[in-house]
Write an enzyme that holds these catalytic residues in place. Structure first.
Site, mmCIF file in Angstrom:
data_model
loop_
_atom_site.group_PDB
_atom_site.id
_atom_site.type_symbol
_atom_site.label_atom_id
_atom_site.label_comp_id
_atom_site.label_asym_id
_atom_site.label_seq_id
_atom_site.Cartn_x
_atom_site.Cartn_y
_atom_site.Cartn_z
ATOM 1 N N ARG A 90 36.826 52.981 37.154
ATOM 2 C CA ARG A 90 37.087 52.809 38.589
ATOM 3 C C ARG A 90 37.625 51.391 38.835
ATOM 4 O O ARG A 90 37.185 50.440 38.173
ATOM 5 C CB ARG A 90 35.767 53.005 39.341
ATOM 6 C CG ARG A 90 35.840 52.930 40.855
ATOM 7 C CD ARG A 90 36.580 54.061 41.461
ATOM 8 N NE ARG A 90 36.300 54.196 42.882
ATOM 9 C CZ ARG A 90 37.059 54.926 43.712
ATOM 10 N NH1 ARG A 90 38.125 55.571 43.264
ATOM 11 N NH2 ARG A 90 36.732 55.023 44.983
ATOM 12 N N THR A 363 44.804 62.365 44.760
ATOM 13 C CA THR A 363 44.105 62.124 43.506
ATOM 14 C C THR A 363 44.548 63.240 42.576
ATOM 15 O O THR A 363 45.314 64.114 42.975
ATOM 16 C CB THR A 363 42.571 62.151 43.802
ATOM 17 O OG1 THR A 363 42.254 61.063 44.668
ATOM 18 C CG2 THR A 363 41.688 62.093 42.594
ATOM 19 N N ASP A 405 38.562 52.716 49.973
ATOM 20 C CA ASP A 405 37.352 53.518 49.756
ATOM 21 C C ASP A 405 36.070 52.720 50.006
ATOM 22 O O ASP A 405 34.968 53.286 50.001
ATOM 23 C CB ASP A 405 37.331 54.109 48.343
ATOM 24 C CG ASP A 405 38.070 55.440 48.283
ATOM 25 O OD1 ASP A 405 38.479 55.937 49.342
ATOM 26 O OD2 ASP A 405 38.254 55.976 47.176
ATOM 27 N N SER A 434 33.300 56.422 45.373
ATOM 28 C CA SER A 434 34.293 57.491 45.214
ATOM 29 C C SER A 434 33.660 58.854 45.483
ATOM 30 O O SER A 434 32.433 58.996 45.469
ATOM 31 C CB SER A 434 34.807 57.455 43.774
ATOM 32 O OG SER A 434 35.588 58.590 43.492
ATOM 33 N N SER A 435 34.525 59.836 45.725
ATOM 34 C CA SER A 435 34.042 61.217 45.831
ATOM 35 C C SER A 435 34.453 62.048 44.618
ATOM 36 O O SER A 435 34.213 63.259 44.584
ATOM 37 C CB SER A 435 34.638 61.883 47.074
ATOM 38 O OG SER A 435 34.198 61.247 48.229
ATOM 39 N N GLY A 454 41.275 65.601 46.420
ATOM 40 C CA GLY A 454 41.047 66.031 47.799
ATOM 41 C C GLY A 454 40.164 65.100 48.606
ATOM 42 O O GLY A 454 39.533 65.544 49.572
ATOM 43 N N GLY A 455 40.091 63.816 48.212
ATOM 44 C CA GLY A 455 39.344 62.844 49.013
ATOM 45 C C GLY A 455 37.909 63.281 49.219
ATOM 46 O O GLY A 455 37.239 63.754 48.294
#
Ligand code: GLY
Length: 553
Positions: A90, A363, A405, A434-435, A454-455
């Protein structure tokens, strides 16, 4: 003894043929990336080598989704000893970042500052992660694994309608960076379909990584170019930022749902925690016996509660203490479940409040299993389409805008006078929440490698996929399942138009839910499934995207 010999021989031949038949499977968001992975598997690479090739190829051919200027999470399963880990590549906040960096003097968020241009970029993790994968898990060299991507960058790829949509969406921001416009636009306009995007600087950057490893990116002349270009345009990067970047191996988050094992992303992703928190709440409901509105209501209520906790508690584990064990415990889920009314929506405003935070929407994800059973589920991002839309001149590297984010304004009371999201406040060197939810699912019969972009909707897409996988659905059905989503705030059920029948919508409204049909579908799930009994593989790429799934014998 002699009597048994033919039988033993037969068994030996059978097991040999199963081995010979053992297949590999890849599903990615772009056919050229799937081909890159296949090329490396055929050259003797394992799933980890193929993951390097696919990651690098996606960086070239899906520049709006991920890249070496971005980050991601690679969930790994090593077949020989069952070892599992999550590579955390990340992005980190630059060392000069501070919690109020996107606020004006009145404390209001300055529009666009955390989304467009170099100030929105975190320090990339992908180059370090690729080297780490090659050195610790692959059998081929980093150099060999990067070859397909280098070739694609030199030869170019053709613009399609999806590229045009993404470029159009980010046109102004791309035009603001001359180096980005020169690569991704045609005479400063969105290129026509069929136009070939060649990325010679990116090919050189990948070549440098092939020769020198991650040092080719984080140190020396190339790093200087990244820093100078970024800072001359208003960024805050330093040599220390790049030199200090480290991949972290994290213990995945694990859970169980009706006998299905779940292995998923650990913080700084919220994915695994939220996924398991939702499944734990649902585990005591007989969902399979319920009609659609009852089932949707309960799933939404479980989503609502897990997303509230996501916003309240989760952040970078190296910076914040989080009650992770509690959040994924059965006892905690029982408490949450007790607050769910069987017939009535709980307005989100009645749950303890937190700051609104809507993570980005672009993403990519890929899933791989090789012939030996090694697995990779990887979700990668540069955040918004085309990330920050900024390329430091002469590097070919499109920088992410992952700084968005973070919660730009934590601690500020929301409309209900409540505060939160402190866990995800900006701090120097911190990783943003993050998701992304790369996940392995395992029932007694099958193993799935699953994920999607997809956020903030990533988690609920993987959730819906997990629920139907557990019930036996096949790969095609799972990736193409119509979707609905709730994320606590806004207090709305979003749904794809084919996800809910009119009667279900009416019944949900009567329970007090607000619903909104989404004009566009969302997600781009990539899924590989292994059948344990015969070793056979099925794979599917979401029909909402352009991806390709392939089985390799
Ligand atoms: N940038 C999307 C995510 O990490 O959730």
């Amino acid at each position: 003894m002699r009597k048994f010999t033919p039988l033993l021989l037969l068994l030996f031949c059978l097991s040999l043929s199963l081995n010979v038949l053992a297949a590999a499977g890849i599903a990615t968001a772009h056919p050229l990336a799937t081909k890159a992975g296949e090329e490396i598997l055929r050259a003797g690479g394992n799933a980890f080598d193929a993951a390097i090739a696919v990651t690098a190829a996606l960086a070239v051919v899906e520049p709006y989704s991920s890249g070496i200027g971005g980050g991601g999470f690679w969930l790994l399963h090593r077949a020989r000893d069952g070892f599992e880990t999550m590579l955390d590549g990340r992005e980190r906040a630059p060392l000069k970042a501070h919690r109020d960096m996107y606020l004006d003097e009145q404390g209001n968020v300055i529009d666009g500052l955390s989304v467009d241009g170099p100030l929105s970029a975190g320090i990339p993790g992908v180059p370090a992660a690729l080297e780490h994968l090659a050195n610790n898990y692959g059998v081929l060299s980093l150099k060999q694994n990067l070859q397909p991507a280098i070739r694609y960058a030199r030869q170019g790829f053709k613009v399609d309608e999806h590229y045009r949509r993404m470029a159009n969406f980010r046109l102004k921001a791309l035009q603001a960076s001359p180096a980005a416009a020169a690569i991704f636009l045609d005479k400063n306009k969105v290129p026509d379909t069929g136009y070939v995007i060649r990325q010679l600087d990116l090919a050189s950057a990948l070549q440098l990584m092939a020769e020198k490893g991650a040092d080719g990116f984080y140190k020396g002349m190339f790093a200087e170019k990244l820093i100078t270009g970024t800072n001359q345009a208003g960024g805050i990067w330093s040599a220390k930022d790049l030199q200090q970047y480290k991949v972290v191996e994290r213990e995945p988050i694990r859970g169980q749902y009706h006998g299905m094992k779940i292995t998923s992303a650990a913080p700084p992703s919220s994915g695994g925690i939220a996924l398991i928190e939702i499944l734990n709440q649902l585990s005591a409901f007989p969902l399979e016996k319920m009609h659609d509105s009852q089932l949707t209501h309960l799933v939404v209520e479980a989503m609502r509660r897990a997303y509230r906790d996501r916003a309240e508690y989760l952040g970078d584990p190296d910076y914040v203490k989080m009650p992770l064990e509690r959040l994924i415990s059965a006892e905690y889920a029982a408490g949450l479940r007790a607050g769910i009314h069987p017939q009535k929506a709980t307005p989100s405003e009645l749950l303890p409040g937190v700051e609104k935070n809507y993570p980005g929407t672009d993403t990519t994800h890929f899933s791989i299993i090789d012939q030996q059973g090694n697995r990779v589920a990887a979700t990668l991002s540069i955040n918004y389409p085309f990330g920050s839309c900024f390329v430091p001149p002469g590097t070919g590297v499109l920088l992410n805008d992952e700084m968005d984010d973070f919660s730009s304004r934590p601690g500020t009371p929301n409309v209900y006078g409540l505060v939160g999201a402190e866990a995800n406040a900006i701090a120097p060197g911190k990783r943003m929440l993050s998701s992304m939810t790369p996940t392995f699912l395992e029932t007694k019969d099958r193993i799935a490698i699953i994920g999607t972009p997809g956020g903030s909707r990533i988690i609920t897409m993987v959730l819906l996929g997990a629920l139907v996988f557990q019930q036996g659905d096949d790969a095609e059905r799972i990736v193409n399942l119509p979707r609905f989503h709730h994320q606590y705030l806004p207090d709305i059920i979003f749904y794809e138009t084919n996800a809910l029948a009119e009667q279900t919508i009416n019944q949900l409204q009567q329970m007090g839910h607000q619903l909104k049909a989404s004009e566009q579908s969302w997600g781009n799930m990539q899924l590989v499934i292994k059948n344990k009994a015969d070793g056979s593989i099925t794979a599917a790429a979401d029909s909402r995207g352009l991806g390709a799934a392939d089985i390799i014998h």
